[in-house]
Design an enzyme around this catalytic site. Structure first.
Site, PDB file in Angstrom:
ATOM      1  N   SER A  32      24.394  46.303  56.536  1.00  0.00           N
ATOM      2  CA  SER A  32      25.771  46.238  56.656  1.00  0.00           C
ATOM      3  C   SER A  32      26.200  47.574  56.106  1.00  0.00           C
ATOM      4  CB  SER A  32      26.200  45.132  55.712  1.00  0.00           C
ATOM      5  OG  SER A  32      25.811  45.334  54.770  1.00  0.00           O
ATOM      6  N   GLU A  34      29.806  49.730  54.291  1.00  0.00           N
ATOM      7  CA  GLU A  34      31.166  49.782  53.644  1.00  0.00           C
ATOM      8  C   GLU A  34      31.717  51.092  54.095  1.00  0.00           C
ATOM      9  OE1 GLU A  34      31.117  48.088  49.810  1.00  0.00           O
ATOM     10  OE2 GLU A  34      32.486  49.692  49.282  1.00  0.00           O
ATOM     11  N   ASP A 126      39.971  46.392  39.802  1.00  0.00           N
ATOM     12  CA  ASP A 126      39.925  47.198  38.658  1.00  0.00           C
ATOM     13  C   ASP A 126      41.224  47.222  38.235  1.00  0.00           C
ATOM     14  OD1 ASP A 126      37.175  48.122  38.385  1.00  0.00           O
ATOM     15  OD2 ASP A 126      37.448  49.491  39.935  1.00  0.00           O
ATOM     16  N   PHE A 236      31.378  58.524  38.814  1.00  0.00           N
ATOM     17  CA  PHE A 236      31.791  56.945  38.989  1.00  0.00           C
ATOM     18  C   PHE A 236      30.585  55.959  38.444  1.00  0.00           C
ATOM     19  CE2 PHE A 236      31.919  53.354  42.180  1.00  0.00           C
ATOM     20  CZ  PHE A 236      33.415  53.107  42.026  1.00  0.00           C
ATOM     21  N   HIS A 286      23.119  46.993  51.951  1.00  0.00           N
ATOM     22  CA  HIS A 286      24.425  47.150  52.195  1.00  0.00           C
ATOM     23  C   HIS A 286      24.620  48.551  51.896  1.00  0.00           C
ATOM     24  CE1 HIS A 286      28.658  46.458  52.483  1.00  0.00           C
ATOM     25  NE2 HIS A 286      29.017  47.129  51.126  1.00  0.00           N
TER      26      HIS A 286
HETATM   27  P1  FAD Z   1      33.979  39.818  38.410  1.00  0.00           P
HETATM   28  O1  FAD Z   1      32.834  39.166  38.941  1.00  0.00           O
HETATM   29  O2  FAD Z   1      35.263  39.181  38.658  1.00  0.00           O
HETATM   30  O3  FAD Z   1      33.837  40.081  36.952  1.00  0.00           O
HETATM   31  C1  FAD Z   1      34.704  41.159  36.395  1.00  0.00           C
HETATM   32  C2  FAD Z   1      34.815  40.888  35.109  1.00  0.00           C
HETATM   33  O4  FAD Z   1      35.588  39.516  34.735  1.00  0.00           O
HETATM   34  C3  FAD Z   1      33.580  40.581  34.381  1.00  0.00           C
HETATM   35  O5  FAD Z   1      33.337  41.232  33.102  1.00  0.00           O
HETATM   36  C4  FAD Z   1      33.239  39.319  34.071  1.00  0.00           C
HETATM   37  O6  FAD Z   1      32.495  38.568  32.838  1.00  0.00           O
HETATM   38  C5  FAD Z   1      34.782  38.614  33.721  1.00  0.00           C
HETATM   39  N1  FAD Z   1      35.092  37.282  34.686  1.00  0.00           N
HETATM   40  C6  FAD Z   1      34.830  36.883  36.030  1.00  0.00           C
HETATM   41  N2  FAD Z   1      35.291  35.476  36.017  1.00  0.00           N
HETATM   42  C7  FAD Z   1      35.423  35.278  34.993  1.00  0.00           C
HETATM   43  C8  FAD Z   1      36.174  33.971  34.519  1.00  0.00           C
HETATM   44  N3  FAD Z   1      36.183  32.888  35.269  1.00  0.00           N
HETATM   45  N4  FAD Z   1      36.184  33.754  33.125  1.00  0.00           N
HETATM   46  C9  FAD Z   1      36.206  35.046  32.365  1.00  0.00           C
HETATM   47  N5  FAD Z   1      35.508  36.010  32.598  1.00  0.00           N
HETATM   48  C10 FAD Z   1      35.307  36.291  34.133  1.00  0.00           C
HETATM   49  N6  FAD Z   1      37.229  47.159  43.759  1.00  0.00           N
HETATM   50  C11 FAD Z   1      38.452  47.416  44.540  1.00  0.00           C
HETATM   51  O7  FAD Z   1      39.381  47.448  43.910  1.00  0.00           O
HETATM   52  N7  FAD Z   1      38.335  47.147  45.901  1.00  0.00           N
HETATM   53  C12 FAD Z   1      37.353  47.120  46.490  1.00  0.00           C
HETATM   54  O8  FAD Z   1      37.264  46.922  47.822  1.00  0.00           O
HETATM   55  C13 FAD Z   1      36.002  46.861  45.740  1.00  0.00           C
HETATM   56  N8  FAD Z   1      34.771  46.741  46.291  1.00  0.00           N
HETATM   57  C14 FAD Z   1      33.767  46.306  45.819  1.00  0.00           C
HETATM   58  C15 FAD Z   1      32.580  45.817  46.495  1.00  0.00           C
HETATM   59  C16 FAD Z   1      31.350  45.786  45.816  1.00  0.00           C
HETATM   60  C17 FAD Z   1      30.145  45.378  46.279  1.00  0.00           C
HETATM   61  C18 FAD Z   1      31.419  46.074  44.316  1.00  0.00           C
HETATM   62  C19 FAD Z   1      30.028  45.663  43.603  1.00  0.00           C
HETATM   63  C20 FAD Z   1      32.669  46.302  43.622  1.00  0.00           C
HETATM   64  C21 FAD Z   1      33.748  46.375  44.561  1.00  0.00           C
HETATM   65  N9  FAD Z   1      34.986  46.799  43.912  1.00  0.00           N
HETATM   66  C22 FAD Z   1      36.018  46.972  44.347  1.00  0.00           C
HETATM   67  C23 FAD Z   1      34.816  47.022  42.226  1.00  0.00           C
HETATM   68  C24 FAD Z   1      35.216  45.792  41.428  1.00  0.00           C
HETATM   69  O9  FAD Z   1      36.747  45.429  41.832  1.00  0.00           O
HETATM   70  C25 FAD Z   1      35.306  46.113  39.892  1.00  0.00           C
HETATM   71  O10 FAD Z   1      33.897  46.281  39.498  1.00  0.00           O
HETATM   72  C26 FAD Z   1      36.164  45.213  39.128  1.00  0.00           C
HETATM   73  O11 FAD Z   1      36.167  45.775  37.859  1.00  0.00           O
HETATM   74  C27 FAD Z   1      35.367  43.656  38.828  1.00  0.00           C
HETATM   75  O12 FAD Z   1      35.721  42.704  39.968  1.00  0.00           O
HETATM   76  P2  FAD Z   1      34.473  41.967  40.487  1.00  0.00           P
HETATM   77  O13 FAD Z   1      35.023  41.058  41.332  1.00  0.00           O
HETATM   78  O14 FAD Z   1      33.371  42.449  40.820  1.00  0.00           O
HETATM   79  O15 FAD Z   1      34.065  41.375  39.253  1.00  0.00           O
END
Ligand code: FAD
Length: 314
Positions: A32, A34, A126, A236, A286
């Site tokens: 895939s 991105e 973020d 990054f 990916h």
């Molecule tokens: P999560 O899995 O939500 O975790 C983030 C933090 O929150 C962790 O420290 C976790 O421990 C904590 N957490 C999660 N759930 C809970 C809960 N229920 N209770 C308490 N704590 C919790 N960013 C963008 O802005 N746009 C994008 O399109 C984008 N695409 C991405 C694609 C991939 C494949 C990856 C790996 C990252 C991408 N990111 C993107 C970056 C991402 O948004 C950041 O890394 C962000 O800081 C975390 O979001 P997450 O959903 O990855 O993390």
């Protein structure tokens, strides 16, 4: 790494006679790609040249990232819509919880569904003040990615991918805490995880061992970043908690003013990483394309992928 895993990897990675799996591609590789939404007309041209170059490789899907501001979000929607309109590739739209109420996020998801998009990459996103700042959910918004996944499940029968962090998310207290979050996202309805990029394959494989030891069975697809620009990638990586091994820095040393050699090194590094993963049993990849096709196209060629040209009706 467990002995069982090493044996499994050995079996998966080598065909009869001990030939490396990467040297005898069996056509079972899934990729895939991105992309990010382009900011300017020139960037849009580059993006579409890349999409059109990579599309004939028949990717499982292509995904489009989602930013924080209104205009960048509009560009994501427009890019996804154009993929639906002009290509046969399945799009996956990234969606985050940042700076939007649940109603707004749900509205975007519903519009995607209505436009024929069936796959969402669901992320927290973020912090608005940048990586490292404290994440403040919107007062009426989804608080984190688990919440978002559960919300999307209520809207439609989306395929939902989420993130995974072989070196843990920088805000997580430990890798175990991170794995708890991955489990929660799966319990909420995620069916695939895509990893943050990494350069040491052992990191990913050890992480995979931990994931599987918890009974998690969904695909954990390695995210591969071809190093188009070492300085940018290193900076990054530092923000996102991905490590840069010293050998990688050494490979790009002294090449700041030599883009031609840099590109050859980038291709070599990515090829080495991906072929090693194939030898060790990995079949899904990916690619973070950075909207550029050539390196990714070459790596896919090494993986045995060839363009499928649609025949015109006679
Ligand atoms: P999560 O899995 O939500 O975790 C983030 C933090 O929150 C962790 O420290 C976790 O421990 C904590 N957490 C999660 N759930 C809970 C809960 N229920 N209770 C308490 N704590 C919790 N960013 C963008 O802005 N746009 C994008 O399109 C984008 N695409 C991405 C694609 C991939 C494949 C990856 C790996 C990252 C991408 N990111 C993107 C970056 C991402 O948004 C950041 O890394 C962000 O800081 C975390 O979001 P997450 O959903 O990855 O993390």
């Amino acid at each position: 790494m467990s002995e069982k895993r090493l044996l499994e990897m050995n079996e998966a990675g080598r065909s009869e006679g001990g030939i490396r799996a990467s040297r005898s591609p069996c056509g079972d590789i899934n990729v895939s790609f991105e992309f990010f939404p382009p900011k300017t007309e020139a960037m849009e041209t580059t993006l579409w040249e890349s999409v059109n170059r990579l599309a004939p490789l028949n990717p499982h899907f292509v995904s489009v990232t989602y930013g924080a501001g209104g205009s960048t979000r509009e560009r994501t929607h427009a890019t996804v819509a154009r993929i639906v309109r002009e290509t046969n590739i399945k799009p996956a739209a990234h969606l985050t919880c940042v700076a939007a109420s649940r109603g707004e996020v749900d509205g975007v998801a519903q519009a995607y569904w209505d436009a024929g998009v069936r796959h969402i990459v669901a992320l927290r996103g973020d912090p608005l003040d940048g990586i490292g700042a404290r994440f403040q959910p919107h007062p009426q918004g989804y608080a984190h990615s688990t919440d978002l996944v559960a919300g999307l499940r209520k809207i439609a029968d989306f395929e939902i991918s989420v993130s995974a962090y072989p070196e843990k998310h920088p805000e997580s207290a430990s890798l175990e805490a991170d794995l708890d979050v991955l489990q929660a996202k799966i319990d909420a309805g995620a069916t695939r995880a895509i990893t943050q990029f990494f350069f040491e394959n052992d990191l990913y494989l050890r992480y995979l061992d931990k994931v599987r030891a918890r009974g998690i069975t969904i695909p954990i697809v390695p995210g591969i970043v071809p190093v188009q620009n070492f300085k940018q990638t290193a900076s990054f990586a530092q923000k996102t908690g991905a490590s840069i091994p010293p050998w990688l820095a050494e490979r790009f040393e002294g090449l700041d003013d030599d883009p031609q050699t840099r590109r050859l090194i980038a291709a070599t590094v990515a090829a080495e990483q991906v072929l090693d993963l194939v030898d060790r049993g990995v079949r899904d990849f990916h690619f973070y394309t950075m909207n550029r096709a050539d390196l990714v196209y070459a790596i896919c060629h090494l993986l045995g992928l060839r363009p499928k040209i649609e025949k015109e009706a006679a």
